[in-house]
Design a protein around this motif. Structure first.
Motif, short mmCIF file in Angstrom:
data_model
loop_
_atom_site.label_atom_id
_atom_site.label_comp_id
_atom_site.label_asym_id
_atom_site.label_seq_id
_atom_site.Cartn_x
_atom_site.Cartn_y
_atom_site.Cartn_z
N PRO A 42 9.42 -74.58 9.52
CA PRO A 42 9.67 -73.40 8.93
C PRO A 42 10.68 -72.49 9.86
CG PRO A 42 7.37 -73.53 9.31
CD PRO A 42 8.20 -74.94 9.88
N GLN A 80 7.38 -67.66 3.83
CA GLN A 80 7.16 -68.64 4.31
C GLN A 80 5.56 -68.99 4.08
OE1 GLN A 80 8.46 -71.26 6.21
NE2 GLN A 80 10.03 -70.11 7.13
N LEU A 110 8.67 -72.98 0.33
CA LEU A 110 8.91 -71.61 0.43
C LEU A 110 8.59 -70.95 -1.04
CD1 LEU A 110 12.25 -71.21 2.37
CD2 LEU A 110 10.16 -70.71 3.16
N TYR A 121 2.12 -66.81 6.37
CA TYR A 121 2.18 -68.12 6.93
C TYR A 121 1.11 -68.38 7.90
CZ TYR A 121 3.96 -72.31 9.43
OH TYR A 121 3.91 -73.57 9.98
#
Length: 369
Positions: free
Chosen positions: A129, A161, A258, A291
């Protein structure tokens, strides 16, 4: 008491007090009315199905924008298919202003914007990431992406993310050789083309159609997102194994899947610059929150998969290298579709060849153009 002891010039008559209060109230009402008239509402559709952790997280974020903007901007959030019935419809709805924004997986637009295959992770490409955040926010990829999207009447606010994608299968997949002959749900574009090199027959399906296809046997394996969402979609009921990459790598084909926030270009330009900056900042903040929340839920979900009898198989480092060798010609094939795709790929290739990353050498790309 002598009336002269009073300084009458310092005393507001009762009528004057009411007049002052009335004036203040009127001004307040006018300001409130003005604020209400100035408030901007954006309708934003996500590709997450209602009831999933992905949608819940996105809706909570949308609901908080009104307060953070002091009431000047409001996001009304919709789940998948609520306004636009499919991905193509979602793209057009934002371009045409039916919706002001969307929260898609960026890879969905590979057929419309070839460069988009390089705006989310692709087979054996950058797989961490932080590498994607570095490319977007430090190496000029965000500015180039916005330039590309503006050609379609869209403004790419920023990446979000999400997670790695994993493969659920009815039968164990222990190596790349085991992929041959599988009928697998995969996203289109580059991912499907690389898997075809290993004998996989790709089937394109939206997330909501994967469970019934696995249940009926229309497909025998399926790529989708990570454990948290896939558990909620019931994949443990219709598959027995999960395929991941080598230890530390959940996926060799989409390790950093993504999402993004993309909005109608006219709507963006009509927004006050201070609100534009707020939205950009909030997307970066939300990206991290989304994320990390998904990673926590992934850990919890994997325990549930194991308790339900699901086994995990992993590809080896040798498999990863073989997968990359098969993927590199496909990278170049997509990079050569147009100048925009090539420009994004060139940025990434230079980064992957930098010794701080070291994924690609001159020998790996010898003869490639």
């Amino acid at each position: 008491m002598n009336k002269n002891e009073f300084d009458t010039t310092s005393v507001t008559p009762r009528r004057g007090i009411f007049k002052t209060l009335l004036t203040s109230a009127t001004i307040g009402a006018v300001l409130l009315a003005s604020s209400a008239q100035a408030a901007t509402t954006w309708k934003i559709q996500s590709v997450w199905d209602a009831g999933t952790v992905g949608y819940d997280l996105f809706k909570d974020w949308c609901d908080g924008i009104e307060e953070k903007s002091g009431g000047e901007l409001k996001f009304t959030c919709f789940p998948a298919k609520a306004v636009a019935a499919d991905n193509n419809g979602l793209f057009d709805a934002v371009r045409n202003g039916v919706l002001q924004g969307m929260n898609p997986f960026t890879l969905y637009w590979s057929g419309k914007i070839p460069a988009s295959v390089f705006l989310s992770s692709y087979p054996a490409g950058p797989d961490q990431p932080h590498q994607w955040d570095t490319m977007f926010y430090s190496l000029g990829m965000l500015e180039k992406t916005r330039e590309i999207y503006e050609k379609f009447g869209l403004f790419y606010v920023g990446p979000i993310q999400h997670d790695a994608n994993i493969i659920h299968s009815k039968e164990p997949i222990n190596s790349l050789d085991d992929l041959k002959g599988l009928k697998m749900r995969l996203p289109g574009g580059m991912v499907a083309e690389v898997f075809a090199e290993f004998g996989v027959s790709a089937v394109s399906l939206p997330g909501s159609d994967i469970f019934p296809a696995l249940e009926k046997g229309t497909i025998d394996s399926a790529d989708y997102v990570g454990p948290a969402v896939n558990w909620e979609l019931g994949f443990a009921q219709v598959t027995d194994t999960i395929l991941m990459g080598p230890p530390g790598v959940m996926s060799v084909y989409q390790p950093v899947d993504l999402m993004d926030l993309t909005v109608n270009l006219r709507a963006w330009k009509a927004l006050d610059p201070k609100l534009q900056q707020l939205v950009e900042d909030e997307v970066r903040i939300y990206s991290q929150k989304h994320y990390l929340a998904i990673q926590k839920r992934n850990i919890e979900a994997m325990k549930k998969f194991k308790e339900a009898g699901t086994t995990v198989t992993r590809l080896s480092q040798a498999d990863l290298q073989e997968f990359r060798r098969a993927a590199i010609p496909v990278w170049y094939r997509w990079a050569n579709k147009n100048e925009d795709a090539r420009a994004i790929f060139d940025m990434q290739l230079e980064y992957m060849m930098n010794d701080t990353v070291g994924y690609i050498t001159e020998e790996d790309i010898k003869g490639m153009k």
